[in-house]
Design an enzyme around this catalytic site. Structure first.
Site, short mmCIF file in Angstrom:
data_model
loop_
_atom_site.label_atom_id
_atom_site.label_comp_id
_atom_site.label_asym_id
_atom_site.label_seq_id
_atom_site.Cartn_x
_atom_site.Cartn_y
_atom_site.Cartn_z
N ASP A 34 1.68 10.53 2.87
CA ASP A 34 2.33 11.48 3.79
C ASP A 34 1.28 12.47 4.29
O ASP A 34 1.11 13.56 3.75
CB ASP A 34 3.46 12.21 3.06
CG ASP A 34 4.39 12.93 4.04
OD1 ASP A 34 4.26 12.70 5.26
OD2 ASP A 34 5.23 13.70 3.57
N LYS A 47 10.66 2.81 3.10
CA LYS A 47 10.74 4.24 2.80
C LYS A 47 11.48 4.48 1.47
O LYS A 47 12.44 3.78 1.14
CB LYS A 47 11.46 4.99 3.93
CG LYS A 47 10.82 4.83 5.30
CD LYS A 47 9.44 5.47 5.38
CE LYS A 47 9.51 6.96 5.51
NZ LYS A 47 9.99 7.45 6.79
N CYS A 49 36.56 38.75 10.46
CA CYS A 49 35.81 38.48 9.23
C CYS A 49 34.32 38.60 9.53
O CYS A 49 33.78 37.85 10.35
CB CYS A 49 36.13 37.08 8.71
SG CYS A 49 35.16 36.59 7.26
N CYS A 60 36.12 38.89 3.46
CA CYS A 60 37.08 39.84 4.06
C CYS A 60 38.39 39.93 3.30
O CYS A 60 39.22 40.79 3.59
CB CYS A 60 37.35 39.48 5.52
SG CYS A 60 38.32 37.97 5.74
N CYS A 70 39.38 34.66 1.14
CA CYS A 70 38.01 34.74 1.62
C CYS A 70 37.22 35.75 0.78
O CYS A 70 37.66 36.90 0.62
CB CYS A 70 37.99 35.17 3.09
SG CYS A 70 36.34 35.48 3.75
N TYR A 100 -7.48 2.51 5.19
CA TYR A 100 -6.62 1.36 4.93
C TYR A 100 -6.61 0.28 6.01
O TYR A 100 -6.06 -0.79 5.80
CB TYR A 100 -5.18 1.81 4.68
CG TYR A 100 -4.58 2.70 5.74
CD1 TYR A 100 -4.25 2.22 7.01
CD2 TYR A 100 -4.32 4.04 5.47
CE1 TYR A 100 -3.70 3.03 7.97
CE2 TYR A 100 -3.75 4.87 6.43
CZ TYR A 100 -3.44 4.36 7.67
OH TYR A 100 -2.89 5.17 8.63
N GLU A 110 0.84 -1.20 0.00
CA GLU A 110 0.00 0.00 0.00
C GLU A 110 0.88 1.26 0.00
O GLU A 110 1.79 1.37 0.83
CB GLU A 110 -0.89 0.03 1.26
CG GLU A 110 -1.71 -1.24 1.46
CD GLU A 110 -2.40 -1.27 2.82
OE1 GLU A 110 -2.57 -0.19 3.41
OE2 GLU A 110 -2.74 -2.37 3.28
N CYS A 116 39.05 30.53 6.10
CA CYS A 116 39.47 31.93 6.13
C CYS A 116 40.32 32.16 7.37
O CYS A 116 39.96 31.72 8.46
CB CYS A 116 38.24 32.84 6.12
SG CYS A 116 38.59 34.55 6.54
N LYS A 174 2.38 4.57 1.02
CA LYS A 174 2.39 5.20 2.34
C LYS A 174 2.12 6.70 2.17
O LYS A 174 2.99 7.46 1.77
CB LYS A 174 3.72 4.96 3.04
CG LYS A 174 3.78 5.44 4.49
CD LYS A 174 5.09 5.03 5.14
CE LYS A 174 5.17 5.53 6.58
NZ LYS A 174 5.18 7.00 6.67
#
Length: 698
Positions: A127, A322, A440, A419, A416, A234, A123, A434, A125
C-alpha cells in the site's frame, strides 16, 4: 450507499447512479493521486468501482464517456515536469474472494485452451505509491510516478534520496532497463514522523500510504530525504533486451542488480496453493513492518503472459486479491446515543483504544437497537471489531466467554438524550427517532454538518468540530448564518464570550486574521453551487446524492423543482423512475414546512444555484432537447427509451407542448402525435430515433 440491488434498477436509476459514481471517483482520483489526501476510503472506492462495473455489465448502453472503467489514475497537477511512459503503467482488476480468484484462473485456462495447472507468482500488494526508474548503461537516469498511466511526474531527484534504490546496477544488465515498483513508508517510520509532527504542532498523516506519497512528491527533495522511504521492485517497463523468461527469474535478476524484492513473494502451482498463501499472509499481515492490502497473482511464464495480452486497461494475466477489513479485539467501555440530522438515534460503542491496521480505534458504530439485541452487545463486553479504510469501525461479534458476571443487557432509551423529547419507532422501521424536530439542538447541529459536507457545499475549514463550537456559542445556528458570517463578524456586538465582552473570530483561541480570512474565502467560493449538491445539502430524508442527481436531471432548474414541491402533490415525483411514494412524501413534506421554506428563501438571497446540465452528453443530436415518447415501441421499453434519451442529454416529458422538440412515435400513437402535427413539432419513428442516438459525438 446504494439502496437497490442492480437487478431491480430501472435504466433511469442506473443512469443516475453511473453519473454519481463517475463524479465521485473522479474527485477521489484527484485527491488520491494528485493531493495525497484520499477523498474516499479504500473500501468506499472499491465499492464504487465494483458497483460501476456491475452497472455497466447490466446496462452496456448507458456506459459513459467519462466512465471510471476507462481511466487509470488522474490528470497530473503542476509542479513537476511530465514524463511519458514508453509503455503504459496499467492498473489491475480486483477480486475479493477465493471464488473470484478461481473464476480468474479458469478464465486464463479457457483463453489458453488448456486444462493443465498454471503457475502463478503471488506477490504481497504494497500500500504505497507506484514508481518507475529508468537505467541506461546501468546508471539511474530518470524516475517517474504512474500519473494517469500514460503521463507521469518526473521525481528523479526525490527517488535518488531513497537509499534502497541503486544508482548504478550490479552484474549483467540490459543497456536500457526500466524497473517499476512501490515506494512505501514502514509502520515504525510512520508512527515516528507523526509523533514528531504532533509535538511540533504540525498536521499529521492519516496513514503510511499518505505519508509515503506526500513525501515522494515534494518539490524540495531535501524533505523527501528526511522521510526515510523504502521500496520494493516487482516488474519492468521498457527494456532493450529481456534476459528472463518468468516472473521468478526476473526477481532473481532484480536481486543481482541490487533492488530489494519482497521476501514473501511465493510461487503457487494450483488454486489450493493460492488459498493457503492468502490465508498465511492474512495471519501475518498485522505483524508485518509495512502495510499490504492484498495479494497480486501473475502468470509466472512470460510467454504465456504475452499470449494472454491485455484488456482495455488491465492485463489478462494478473489480478489483485484484496484483503477483507482488518479485525482486532478490545473492550466496550460505554454505549452512548448520538442523534443525527433526521432525528435518528444511533448507538455508538466507546472502546478501549486499539491499533487496527495502523489506525488507533476508540469508537465503533452499533447501528441500531435491533443490532444490539441480535448480537447481545453489552457494556464491559470483549468484542471483535473491524474497519475498512478510515471509516468508523463496527462490532463483528461478542466473545461471550470473556463477559463479566455482573453484565446486564443494554436498555435502549425511549427519549432523546439531547432534548428529552420522546423517541419513537415507526412501524416497519429499524430506527428510533427523536420527535423534537428542529427544536432539538442535535438535529440542527447535524443538519449544519451535513450542509457543509463534501458531497454538499464542501466548505473547507468548516469541519464538524468547528460547526459544533460555533453552534454551541450561537455563532452559526442556520445555513444562512454561514453566508452572513463575514458581514456579522464586523459588528461591534456580534460574538460575546461568557463574560459578555465582544469576541470577534480572529480574537478566538486558535484563530488569527489569516485563518479567518481563509475561512471567509472558502465560504465565498461556494456562493455558486450545482443543483444536485444543493438538493443533497438540504438534508431531506431519504434523499441521497444519487436521488438529488435524479431530481436535477428531471427538473433542470431549482425554481421549477421548488414550484412543483409547493403544489403539495407527490404525483410528479412518483412519475420519476427511482422515486417511490414514501420518498415522494418525505420530499413534499420537507418543502411544506414553513421553517424550511424560510431557510431556502434566505439562502437564495446569498447564493445562486446553477441549472443542471448533463455534460456527459453535450454534443449529441438530442442535447438540451425535450422529447416525448408516444405509442408502443418495438425495440425499447418505455423506461429504456427514456433512459437512452436522458443519457444523450435530453429531457423527457409526458406531454406535448410548444416547448417539445421531438416526438418519437411508436405503433398505435394517439393524441400526442396529433398534437405534435398540429404544433409543427418534428416527429421521429423509433428507428430514426435510434439512428440519431447512434450518431458519434463531436
Amino acid at each position: 450507499m446504494f439502496e437497490k440491488p442492480i437487478s431491480e434498477l430501472t435504466p433511469t436509476e442506473a443512469s443516475a447512479e453511473l453519473a454519481y459514481i463517475a463524479q465521485e471517483m473522479a474527485k477521489s482520483d484527484i485527491a488520491y493521486y494528485q493531493q495525497d489526501n484520499p477523498y474516499l476510503t479504500d473500501a468506499e472506492y472499491d465499492s464504487l468501482k465494483r458497483r460501476n462495473e456491475e452497472l455497466e455489465a447490466r446496462f452496456p448502453e448507458l456506459i459513459r464517456t467519462d466512465s471510471p472503467s476507462k481511466k487509470i489514475g488522474a490528470p497530473l497537477q503542476s509542479g513537476f515536469a511530465k514524463v511519458k511512459h514508453r509503455f503504459p503503467m496499467l492498473s489491475l482488476g480486483d477480486v475479493f474472494s477465493i471464488e473470484e480468484v478461481d473464476d480468474f484462473v479458469m478464465g486464463v485456462k479457457r483463453f489458453l485452451n488448456t486444462s493443465s495447472d498454471i503457475v502463478f507468482m503471488a506477490e504481497p500488494k504494497i500500500d504505497g505509491l507506484s514508481f518507475s526508474a529508468r537505467y541506461e548503461q546501468g546508471r539511474f537516469v530518470q524516475g517517474a510516478t504512474r500519473g494517469d498511466g500514460v503521463l507521469g511526474e518526473d521525481i528523479t531527484a526525490n527517488l535518488k534520496t531513497i537509499k534502497q534504490l541503486p544508482q548504478t546496477l550490479r552484474g549483467n544488465y540490459p543497456d536500457v532497463l526500466e524497473v517499476r515498483g512501490e515506494v512505501y513508508m514502514s509502520k515504525a517510520d510512520f508512527f515516528a514522523i507523526n509523533e514528531k509532527y504532533a509535538a511540533e504542532g504540525k498536521k499529521t498523516f492519516a496513514n503510511p500510504r499518505n505519508a509515503a506519497a506526500g513525501s515522494l512528491r515534494q518539490l524540495d527533495s531535501r524533505i523527501t530525504a528526511e522521510r526515510n522511504l523504502s521500496i520494493f521492485a516487482y516488474t519492468w517497463g521498457e527494456v532493450s533486451t529481456r534476459m528472463w523468461d518468468s516472473q521468478a527469474d526476473f526477481f532473481e535478476h532484480l536481486k543481482e542488480w541490487g533492488f530489494p524484492i519482497n521476501p514473501l513473494n511465493h510461487l503457487c502451482h494450483n488454486l489450493q496453493d493460492i488459498e493457503n498463501n492468502f490465508n498465511q499472509l492474512m495471519e501475518q499481515r498485522a505483524s508485518l513492518a509495512y502495510d499490504i492490502d492484498g495479494i497480486v497473482y501473475k502468470v509466472n511464464d512470460i510467454a504465456l503472459q504475452e499470449r494472454l495480452g491485455f484488456l482495455t486497461r488491465t492485463p489478462r494475466w494478473a489480478i489483485a486479491h484484496k484483503f477483507p477489513a482488518e479485525q482486532a479485539i478490545t473492550t466496550i467501555q460505554d454505549i452512548r446515543i448520538q442523534v443525527g440530522r433526521t432525528g435518528t438515534l444511533t448507538p455508538v460503542a466507546d472502546l478501549e483504544p486499539v491499533n487496527v491496521g495502523g489506525v488507533i480505534v476508540s469508537h465503533a458504530t452499533l447501528h441500531n437497537e435491533d443490532e444490539i439485541k441480535r448480537k447481545d452487545i453489552r457494556i464491559g463486553d470483549s468484542v471483535i471489531i473491524q474497519r475498512a479504510g478510515d471509516v468508523i469501525p463496527q462490532v463483528v461479534g461478542v466473545l461471550l466467554d470473556k463477559r463479566p458476571q455482573d453484565s446486564k443487557p443494554f436498555i435502549f432509551p425511549n427519549r432523546c438524550p439531547v432534548c428529552g423529547a420522546h423517541a419513537i419507532r415507526e412501524e416497519d422501521e429499524v430506527a428510533r427517532r427523536c420527535t423534537g424536530g428542529l427544536t432539538c439542538p442535535a438535529q440542527s447541529q447535524e443538519r449544519l454538518i451535513h450542509f457543509v459536507s463534501r458531497e454538499a457545499f464542501d466548505i473547507a475549514g468548516l469541519g464538524s468540530s468547528i460547526i459544533e463550537d460555533f453552534y454551541k456559542e450561537g455563532i452559526i445556528r442556520t445555513p444562512v448564518d454561514i453566508f452572513t458570517l463575514e458581514q456579522r463578524n464586523t459588528a461591534d456586538d456580534l460574538f460575546a464570550n461568557q463574560k459578555g465582552s465582544v469576541l470577534h473570530l480572529e480574537q478566538r483561541a486558535g484563530w488569527g486574521k489569516k485563518s479567518v480570512d481563509n475561512l471567509f474565502k472558502a465560504i465565498n467560493a461556494k456562493r455558486h453551487i450545482s443543483m444536485p449538491r444543493f438538493i443533497y445539502a438540504l438534508g431531506i430524508r431519504q434523499v441521497g446524492a444519487a436521488t438529488a442527481l435524479l431530481l436535477s436531471k428531471h427538473y433542470g432548474n431549482f425554481e421549477h423543482f421548488m414550484s412543483d414541491m409547493l403544489a403539495k402533490e407527490t404525483g410528479p415525483l412518483v412519475s420519476i423512475d427511482g422515486i417511490g411514494p414514501s420518498m415522494a412524501t418525505d420530499i413534499v413534506e420537507f418543502f411544506q414546512e414553513p421553517h424550511n421554506q424560510k431557510t431556502i428563501h434566505e439562502l437564495l438571497q446569498e447564493i445562486s444555484i446553477d441549472d443542471y446540465v448533463d455534460t456527459s452528453a453535450s454534443n449529441t443530436p438530442f442535447s438540451g432537447k425535450t422529447l416525448v415518447f408516444t405509442g408502443t415501441l418495438e425495440h425499447l421499453t418505455r423506461s429504456e427509451a427514456k433512459a437512452k434519451a436522458q443519457s444523450l442529454g435530453a429531457k423527457v416529458s409526458g406531454s406535448v407542448s410548444a416547448k417539445t422538440d421531438y416526438v418519437i412515435m411508436g405503433a398505435d400513437a394517439g393524441s400526442k402525435a396529433a398534437k405534435a402535427q398540429e404544433l409543427g413539432i418534428k416527429i421521429l419513428t423509433e428507428a430514426e430515433f435510434l439512428e440519431l442516438a447512434a450518431t458519434p459525438q463531436a
